[in-house]
Design a protein around this motif. Structure first.
Motif, short mmCIF file in Angstrom:
data_model
loop_
_atom_site.label_atom_id
_atom_site.label_comp_id
_atom_site.label_asym_id
_atom_site.label_seq_id
_atom_site.Cartn_x
_atom_site.Cartn_y
_atom_site.Cartn_z
N PHE A 1 0.81 -1.22 0.00
CA PHE A 1 0.00 0.00 0.00
C PHE A 1 0.85 1.28 0.00
N PHE B 1 -6.51 16.04 3.38
CA PHE B 1 -6.37 15.04 2.31
C PHE B 1 -7.65 14.23 2.20
N GLY C 1 -9.11 10.23 0.33
CA GLY C 1 -8.68 8.95 -0.23
C GLY C 1 -9.86 8.29 -0.91
N TYR D 1 -5.33 3.81 -5.94
CA TYR D 1 -5.68 4.70 -4.83
C TYR D 1 -5.45 6.15 -5.27
N ARG E 1 -5.18 10.03 -4.10
CA ARG E 1 -4.92 10.83 -2.89
C ARG E 1 -4.92 12.33 -3.25
N TYR F 1 -4.49 -2.85 2.31
CA TYR F 1 -3.87 -1.88 3.23
C TYR F 1 -3.11 -2.61 4.34
N LYS G 1 -10.66 15.39 7.68
CA LYS G 1 -9.58 14.52 7.20
C LYS G 1 -8.33 15.39 7.06
N ALA H 1 -9.15 2.64 2.16
CA ALA H 1 -7.93 1.85 2.01
C ALA H 1 -8.15 0.43 2.50
C1 COI Z 1 -8.32 5.90 3.50
O1 COI Z 1 -8.88 4.88 3.88
O2 COI Z 1 -8.42 6.30 2.34
C2 COI Z 1 -7.53 6.72 4.40
O3 COI Z 1 -7.33 7.86 4.11
C3 COI Z 1 -6.92 6.13 5.60
C4 COI Z 1 -5.44 6.27 5.53
C5 COI Z 1 -4.90 6.12 6.89
C6 COI Z 1 -4.82 5.29 4.58
#
Ligand code: COI
Length: 355
Positions: free
Chosen positions: A24, A70, A72, A136, A138, A168, A196, A303
């Protein structure tokens, strides 16, 4: 509507091979989306450029006071070749809730979605197709004013990077062991727990290290005031099946409103299962476990997807759940959520968006 300028890389990287386990968050694609903000000018200069390091002034506010957010989410390759996003509107809505909470200017939802689609389209070839893998996404925003005073920044960078990922947790779908933390707290109501932002994650590190040292994957947080009620696992929300009922902590301002959490609740309700969003104390869990009524426990997150929990530990008490295996409902939720994400199962209206 954004007018995205595109600068393609002249040195594309080799795509990961099919035998790469895609640990991950370790590999990044060829390009990234970038957009600037300046007070008086708004969001501007939207562009896709080769993935590259950033140059920032050492006094940039993000380094000192943590004004950053952020998100995800993930893109999937369906069997018919379509590229699919899962409920991106929910991530965009949450992103702007976070922005409001930490004084970052909002990004219009349509522009946000256009940016996600454009960068995913650009690096579509990087979407892995092996079961359990995805791309993924971000998105994040950082405060860039070169200034050491404490106030909201007047300039920001909005960036979206992409990473082909597998599970993850190294355990994959095998049950994880979770440590209920009774010394440190992650967030308090009125703070930034439901936003977040990196602050919530740095607050979790000390307890995570402690839990790892004891052989546990993650920390399950208790509320910051009474230290009695279950909140979340930092990288995922938490669900319990107690005596036939699905129980999950109610969103109270210090818990992240997870997109997968909401999806689990909606799916369980659509299957006619009773779902209770309420306060649930650690004591209630122990009692249920002792009486054989704690039937299942799982975490939900973008994740983590659906991550069964096989062991819970608090102080000296350790409970094994569902015989340490994968519960029936956890498995059904995993199969359904991933089936919808991959376009194999029809989900509720609007959950799947084609790029
Ligand atoms: C997600 O699940 O997308 C997150 O942002 C959690 C992160 C700690 C990987």
């Amino acid at each position: 509507m954004l007018n995205i300028r595109v600068e393609k890389t002249t040195t594309p990287k080799p795509l990961p091979t099919a035998d790469n386990p895609l640990k991950f968050g370790t590999i990044f694609t060829d390009h990234m989306f970038v957009m600037n903000y300046e007070t008086g000018k708004g969001w501007h200069d939207e562009r896709i450029v080769p993935y590259q390091p950033l140059t920032l002034d050492p006094s940039a506010m993000v380094f000192h006071y943590g004004q950053e957010m952020f998100e995800g989410l993930k893109a999937y390759k369906a069997e018919d070749g379509r590229t699919l996003l899962f409920r991106p509107d929910k991530n965009i809505e949450r992103a702007n809730n976070t922005n409001r909470r930490i004084c970052i200017p909002e990004i219009p939802a349509d522009d946000f979605l256009q940016a996600i689609k454009a960068i995913v389209k650009m690096d579509e070839a990087w979407i892995p197709t092996k079961p359990g893998t995805s791309l993924y996404i971000r998105p994040f925003i950082i405060a860039t004013d070169p200034f050491l005073g404490v106030r909201p920044s007047d300039t920001y960078l909005f960036i979206i990077i992409l990473s082909p990922v597998g599970a993850y947790y190294p355990e994959g779908l095998n049950p994880v062991k979770i440590w209920i933390e009774d010394e440190y707290v992650r967030a308090v109501r009125g703070g930034v727990g439901e936003a977040k932002t990196g602050a919530n994650y740095v607050a979790s590190l000390k307890a995570q290290v402690k839990a790892h040292d004891e052989g546990y994957s993650q920390v399950l947080w208790l509320d910051g005031v009474e230290r009695k009620y279950i909140e979340e696992v930092g990288a995922m929300n938490i669900f319990f099946k107690i005596d036939g009922k699905i129980v999950t902590p109610k969103l109270n301002g210090s818990i992240l409103p997870g997109v997968t959490r909401d999806s689990c609740i909606q799916l369980c309700k659509s299957w006619g299962l009773p779902v209770e969003e309420r306060r649930v104390s650690a004591d209630e869990l122990f009692e249920a476990a002792e009486n054989g009524k704690l039937e299942e426990c799982w975490g939900s997150g973008t994740a983590a997807v659906i991550s069964p929990v096989g062991h819970l530990r608090c102080e000296d008490k350790v409970f094994q759940i569902a015989d340490g295996g994968i519960g029936e409902l956890s498995q059904k939720l995993y199969d359904t959520v991933t089936g919808i994400q991959l376009g194999k199962i029809e989900g509720p209206e609007g959950w799947v968006v084609t790029v």
